[in-house]
Design an enzyme around this catalytic site. Sequence first.
Site, PDB file in Angstrom:
ATOM      1  CD  GLU A 143       2.434  -1.163   2.808  1.00 21.92           C
ATOM      2  OE1 GLU A 143       1.199  -1.112   2.742  1.00 21.92           O
ATOM      3  OE2 GLU A 143       3.181  -0.798   1.854  1.00 21.92           O
ATOM      4  CG  ASN A 148       7.646   0.300  -5.712  1.00 25.26           C
ATOM      5  OD1 ASN A 148       8.361  -0.548  -6.238  1.00 25.26           O
ATOM      6  ND2 ASN A 148       6.417   0.574  -6.160  1.00 25.26           N
ATOM      7  CG  HIS A 207       4.563  -3.320  -4.738  1.00 27.48           C
ATOM      8  ND1 HIS A 207       3.733  -4.025  -5.568  1.00 27.48           N
ATOM      9  CD2 HIS A 207       3.872  -3.107  -3.597  1.00 27.48           C
ATOM     10  CE1 HIS A 207       2.562  -4.208  -4.963  1.00 27.48           C
ATOM     11  NE2 HIS A 207       2.611  -3.660  -3.761  1.00 27.48           N
ATOM     12  CG  ASP A 231       7.779  -0.375 -10.243  1.00 32.13           C
ATOM     13  OD1 ASP A 231       7.247  -0.221  -9.134  1.00 32.13           O
ATOM     14  OD2 ASP A 231       8.573  -1.303 -10.516  1.00 32.13           O
ATOM     15  CG  ASP A 275       4.713   3.235   0.655  1.00 30.70           C
ATOM     16  OD1 ASP A 275       3.681   3.036   1.320  1.00 30.70           O
ATOM     17  OD2 ASP A 275       4.705   3.432  -0.591  1.00 30.70           O
ATOM     18  CD  GLN A 303       9.362  -8.458  -6.038  1.00 29.07           C
ATOM     19  OE1 GLN A 303      10.131  -9.121  -6.749  1.00 29.07           O
ATOM     20  NE2 GLN A 303       9.374  -8.509  -4.723  1.00 29.07           N
TER      21      GLN A 303
HETATM   22  C1  ARE Z   1      -4.026   7.021  -5.984  1.00 31.69           C
HETATM   23  C2  ARE Z   1      -5.383   6.677  -6.559  1.00 31.69           C
HETATM   24  C3  ARE Z   1      -5.240   5.717  -7.732  1.00 31.69           C
HETATM   25  C4  ARE Z   1      -4.316   6.327  -8.785  1.00 31.69           C
HETATM   26  C5  ARE Z   1      -2.966   6.640  -8.131  1.00 31.69           C
HETATM   27  C6  ARE Z   1      -2.005   7.301  -9.095  1.00 31.69           C
HETATM   28  O1  ARE Z   1      -6.186   6.091  -5.540  1.00 31.69           O
HETATM   29  O2  ARE Z   1      -6.525   5.514  -8.308  1.00 31.69           O
HETATM   30  O3  ARE Z   1      -4.110   5.395  -9.852  1.00 31.69           O
HETATM   31  O4  ARE Z   1      -3.168   7.511  -7.017  1.00 31.69           O
HETATM   32  O5  ARE Z   1      -2.444   8.584  -9.427  1.00 31.69           O
HETATM   33  C7  ARE Z   1      -1.862   5.431  -1.418  1.00 31.69           C
HETATM   34  C8  ARE Z   1      -3.357   5.235  -1.657  1.00 31.69           C
HETATM   35  C9  ARE Z   1      -3.659   4.980  -3.137  1.00 31.69           C
HETATM   36  C10 ARE Z   1      -3.068   6.084  -3.989  1.00 31.69           C
HETATM   37  C11 ARE Z   1      -1.560   6.033  -3.757  1.00 31.69           C
HETATM   38  C12 ARE Z   1      -0.796   7.067  -4.568  1.00 31.69           C
HETATM   39  O6  ARE Z   1      -3.801   4.130  -0.887  1.00 31.69           O
HETATM   40  O7  ARE Z   1      -5.088   4.970  -3.303  1.00 31.69           O
HETATM   41  O8  ARE Z   1      -3.395   5.881  -5.361  1.00 31.69           O
HETATM   42  O9  ARE Z   1      -1.301   6.340  -2.356  1.00 31.69           O
HETATM   43  O10 ARE Z   1      -1.223   8.359  -4.267  1.00 31.69           O
HETATM   44  C13 ARE Z   1      -1.089  -2.775  -2.067  1.00 31.69           C
HETATM   45  C14 ARE Z   1       0.399  -2.574  -1.792  1.00 31.69           C
HETATM   46  C15 ARE Z   1       0.677  -1.746  -0.557  1.00 31.69           C
HETATM   47  C16 ARE Z   1      -0.125  -0.428  -0.577  1.00 31.69           C
HETATM   48  C17 ARE Z   1      -1.596  -0.810  -0.715  1.00 31.69           C
HETATM   49  C18 ARE Z   1      -2.500   0.416  -0.756  1.00 31.69           C
HETATM   50  O11 ARE Z   1       1.033  -3.847  -1.698  1.00 31.69           O
HETATM   51  O12 ARE Z   1       2.049  -1.452  -0.533  1.00 31.69           O
HETATM   52  O13 ARE Z   1      -1.792  -1.551  -1.943  1.00 31.69           O
HETATM   53  N1  ARE Z   1       0.141   0.400   0.624  1.00 31.69           N
HETATM   54  C19 ARE Z   1       1.096   1.530   0.584  1.00 31.69           C
HETATM   55  C20 ARE Z   1       0.605   2.735   1.389  1.00 31.69           C
HETATM   56  C21 ARE Z   1      -0.560   3.362   0.676  1.00 31.69           C
HETATM   57  C22 ARE Z   1      -0.073   3.980  -0.622  1.00 31.69           C
HETATM   58  C23 ARE Z   1       0.949   3.153  -1.304  1.00 31.69           C
HETATM   59  C24 ARE Z   1       1.459   1.993  -0.757  1.00 31.69           C
HETATM   60  C25 ARE Z   1       1.546   3.688  -2.530  1.00 31.69           C
HETATM   61  O14 ARE Z   1       0.330   2.353   2.700  1.00 31.69           O
HETATM   62  O15 ARE Z   1      -1.227   4.335   1.461  1.00 31.69           O
HETATM   63  O16 ARE Z   1      -1.203   4.165  -1.533  1.00 31.69           O
HETATM   64  O17 ARE Z   1       2.654   4.499  -2.104  1.00 31.69           O
HETATM   65  C26 ARE Z   1      -3.694  -7.355  -1.475  1.00 31.69           C
HETATM   66  C27 ARE Z   1      -2.174  -7.399  -1.555  1.00 31.69           C
HETATM   67  C28 ARE Z   1      -1.570  -6.115  -0.998  1.00 31.69           C
HETATM   68  C29 ARE Z   1      -2.196  -4.914  -1.696  1.00 31.69           C
HETATM   69  C30 ARE Z   1      -3.709  -4.937  -1.462  1.00 31.69           C
HETATM   70  C31 ARE Z   1      -4.426  -3.742  -2.103  1.00 31.69           C
HETATM   71  O18 ARE Z   1      -4.089  -7.433  -0.106  1.00 31.69           O
HETATM   72  O19 ARE Z   1      -1.691  -8.494  -0.826  1.00 31.69           O
HETATM   73  O20 ARE Z   1      -0.185  -6.139  -1.230  1.00 31.69           O
HETATM   74  O21 ARE Z   1      -1.645  -3.703  -1.125  1.00 31.69           O
HETATM   75  O22 ARE Z   1      -4.225  -6.143  -2.019  1.00 31.69           O
HETATM   76  O23 ARE Z   1      -4.273  -3.779  -3.475  1.00 31.69           O
HETATM   77 CA    CA Z   2       8.645  -2.073  -8.130  1.00 25.99          CA
END
Ligand code: ARE
Ligand code: CA
Length: 470
Positions: free
Chosen positions: A233, A116, A211, A177, A207, A168
């Site tokens: 996911e 994404n 989005h 994005d 992943d 998205q």
């Molecule tokens: C990190 C730092 C941030 C910084 C960023 C960029 O923590 O402060 O801004 O880097 O430098 C993982 C970590 C994040 C990390 C990111 C990138 O968890 O902390 O950010 O990697 O390194 C949403 C999404 C869902 C996502 C979760 C975490 O919808 O897709 O948030 N999960 C996946 C993975 C994660 C990963 C990412 C995506 C990014 O499993 O491990 O992040 O690739 C509601 C909504 C959900 C939402 C949730 C939390 O429940 O319904 O959709 O999930 O709130 O916001």
């Molecule tokens: Ca997107």
Amino acid sequence: MRRIAILVTAALLLTGCSTTTTFDGTGARSDVGIQLFQWNWDSIASECTDVLGPAGVAWVLTSPPQEHIMGSAWWTAYQPVSYQIESRLGTREQFAAMVTTCHDAGVAVIVDAVINHMTGQDSGGTGWAGTEFGHYDYPDLYTEDDFHHCGLSDSDDITDYSSAGNVQTCELVNLADLATEKSSVQETIATYLNDLRSLGVDGFRIDAAKHMPAADVAAIVDRIDGDPYIVQEVIRTDGEPIQPEDYLGSGDVFEFGLAYQLVTWMKTGSLDSIATVGSYGFAPSEQAATFVDNHDTERNRQTLSYRDGAKYRLATMLLLASDYGSPVLYSGYAFTINDKGLPLDADGTVSDVSCVDQRDSYDDGEWVCQHRWPGVLGMVGWRSAVGSAPVHDEWSEDDAYAFGCGELGYVIFNASDAVVENDFETSLPAGDYCNVAAEGCDVVEVAADGVLSVAVPPWSAVAIHVDSRP
Ligand code: ARE
Ligand code: CA
């Protein structure tokens, strides 16, 4: 796309015994997957050979394998800098060798695909493999025009999960994005995924699928060679416009709803509710990847996790005994600070895994290896043994729940602080059986009339099946 072969009729899906499913193409005996969070390639290879293959686990889900930003947090892996298969978890050669070794053990390999977005680094930097990048500039892959700037919030960050456009086209925590609707972007992503396919990779976790519009995901999946297994996911949150069901056309989805429900059931002791899981409005069984926790939820504490000890183990065994969905086990490391990555070797790579035994507390960075806890892999065997046999001899009392599967198996769960002692009526042939929900072969006896007289310790299970007798 390759689907997990479901050999059970829909009518049986809500009856409680596990489905007879096999993960196609690998010779695996079950439909069970396992997420090995932050395990390096060499350690995954050894685990496939020594533990997962012999236990009948069908597939492993790896952490993201592509070049990532520098830094010590585990989540650097979720900020791609390039699509070279070079990371803290190992080199391209080590990755390829791992895939071969796992296949030899009958275990398929599913890769976490971060597609994404690219990084969230405002001033760019140099990646793990030496690639220099800018926030919206990745050599040979993407330039400025390949990214969204949603203009829907001051920072271009996601601010409103009730708006599909915001979710998205804005940035998830500042992560650049990708314009996934552009065919050139789709092609670049597919080239990466097809490179992994050329190394033998069997499928992908998509992943942050939420989005990307479902149509974009579908267009990307269509460009992947062959029939990979796809599991997406899409976190289920009530009231949001984007739901997991929107993505079923491209493959399976992780069912977060059940993971949340397990917390409640464990708290209230209503384990028999699992028999009615089909009425909860979750994804269709044959497309649901079920789990107790993952790397995000063990941190945001929305689900059970290794910290819950026996309760977590029991929830895992309950999930493995259910015919709803295909279970994905989780195995990670202990931590007290959410961001903290593993202690690294001198060269910056993640060290080989060394599992510790189950205990009440762990030091940061210790490999919990919850999949090796007593009974967990035993229940993978139980699931395969009972197959699609119909549920009968159901019994429930207070916080305990038991049922049989044809003449093939029987299981009792006790979600209370007290021992549950009873004469359980089973349809199993008389004789001695191993309790596969315990360590080793703990022998229990079924009498001539089919009665199993046992005492089930607090927060544990007794599970027997015809393929595991002393
Ligand atoms: C990190 C730092 C941030 C910084 C960023 C960029 O923590 O402060 O801004 O880097 O430098 C993982 C970590 C994040 C990390 C990111 C990138 O968890 O902390 O950010 O990697 O390194 C949403 C999404 C869902 C996502 C979760 C975490 O919808 O897709 O948030 N999960 C996946 C993975 C994660 C990963 C990412 C995506 C990014 O499993 O491990 O992040 O690739 C509601 C909504 C959900 C939402 C949730 C939390 O429940 O319904 O959709 O999930 O709130 O916001
Ligand atoms: Ca997107």
